[in-house]
Design an enzyme around this catalytic site. Sequence first.
Site: not given
Ligand code: ACO
Length: 325
Positions: A115, A252, A282
């Site tokens: 990224c 980004h 993204n």
């Molecule tokens: N829909 C519904 N529920 C979901 C989904 C979905 N698409 N994906 C995960 N969940 C659930 C999980 O299974 C979990 O359930 P549980 O509590 O029963 O186990 C719950 O949602 C919470 O999961 P988390 O992973 O803790 O959710 P979080 O609030 O952290 O959000 C996310 C997830 C959006 C991926 C977040 O962690 C994030 O934005 N991280 C940064 C990652 C990112 O942006 N990556 C891009 C690449 S890196 C970069 O470009 C910087």
Amino acid sequence: MTAIRSVVLGCGSYLPQQILTNAELAARVDTSDEWIVQRTGIRQRHIAAEGEFTSHLAINAARDALANAGIDAQSIDLIVLATSTPDNTFPATAVAVQNGLGINHGAAFDLQAVCSGFIFALATADNFLRSGAFKRALVIGAETFSRILDWSDRGTCVLFGDGAGAVVLDAQVQPGKPTDRGILTTHLRSDGRHKSKLYVDGGPSSTRTVGYLRMEGREVFKHAVGMITDVIVDAFEATGTTADDIDWFIPHQANKRIIDASAHKLHIAPQKVVLTVDLHGNTSAASIPLALAVAVKDGRVKKGDLVLLEAMGGGFTWGSALLRW
Ligand code: ACO
């Protein structure tokens, strides 16, 4: 004393025609529009058609940038293409772009920093231009992440999209002052201790397969804001600027919550933040030039504006660039 600067002559972008909405994704995996919008700000993403490759997206974005700059492709002597989703393991997708544009002089190569790829590519091209090795560069970010997604993994498949963006950089002699046009400073960082937090579980040397994207989302989130703000503070310190001097913050586009938290921590006013994550998802290395092209074409970014770019991604890699349009 005068200085050679990499001045942006123009920018362009290309998005595949097909749009995939959150509602359509909710029909495939256990997710909802509400969950995706609340956690990421993403509403839709574009998906490349069958037979539409990263190079095709890149060529379209490059042509748009050349038209925006009002220059002929033959004046380009360097192409740096940031991508983690090349057409083939080799040759570099950049040579397919070079060939597609009808250029057969100068140099073209790919650069891989996930990224952060566009920032790393911009810094690389800037160094070549300032050294005098090349005169005019196309810096492109192009991705078809849809091809490396595990479409049964709701934790990752909702986040990414396909697209490409490009800028034309021209080596120009400037007065050597903070008011110069062009790239004023770039700052790149990597820390391989985090390499297993966001990776693709395949590759030519390890599995002989392409593999799928895997991510510990919470871990990425935890590190993102701190890393982003560190390299932006580096950019401010290197140029004697502050958040108040910035006209546009073009980060980004991974996640609206990360962008909002970074801008808040840096005291960058919300109205200066360019957001496209809602429409593009993204798009990894393509996200910054895609957002830049939107803000240039709608008239927000104008000649003389101070523009701050930043990215963070797999590796981890992260970086910033400060430039005057
Ligand atoms: N829909 C519904 N529920 C979901 C989904 C979905 N698409 N994906 C995960 N969940 C659930 C999980 O299974 C979990 O359930 P549980 O509590 O029963 O186990 C719950 O949602 C919470 O999961 P988390 O992973 O803790 O959710 P979080 O609030 O952290 O959000 C996310 C997830 C959006 C991926 C977040 O962690 C994030 O934005 N991280 C940064 C990652 C990112 O942006 N990556 C891009 C690449 S890196 C970069 O470009 C910087």
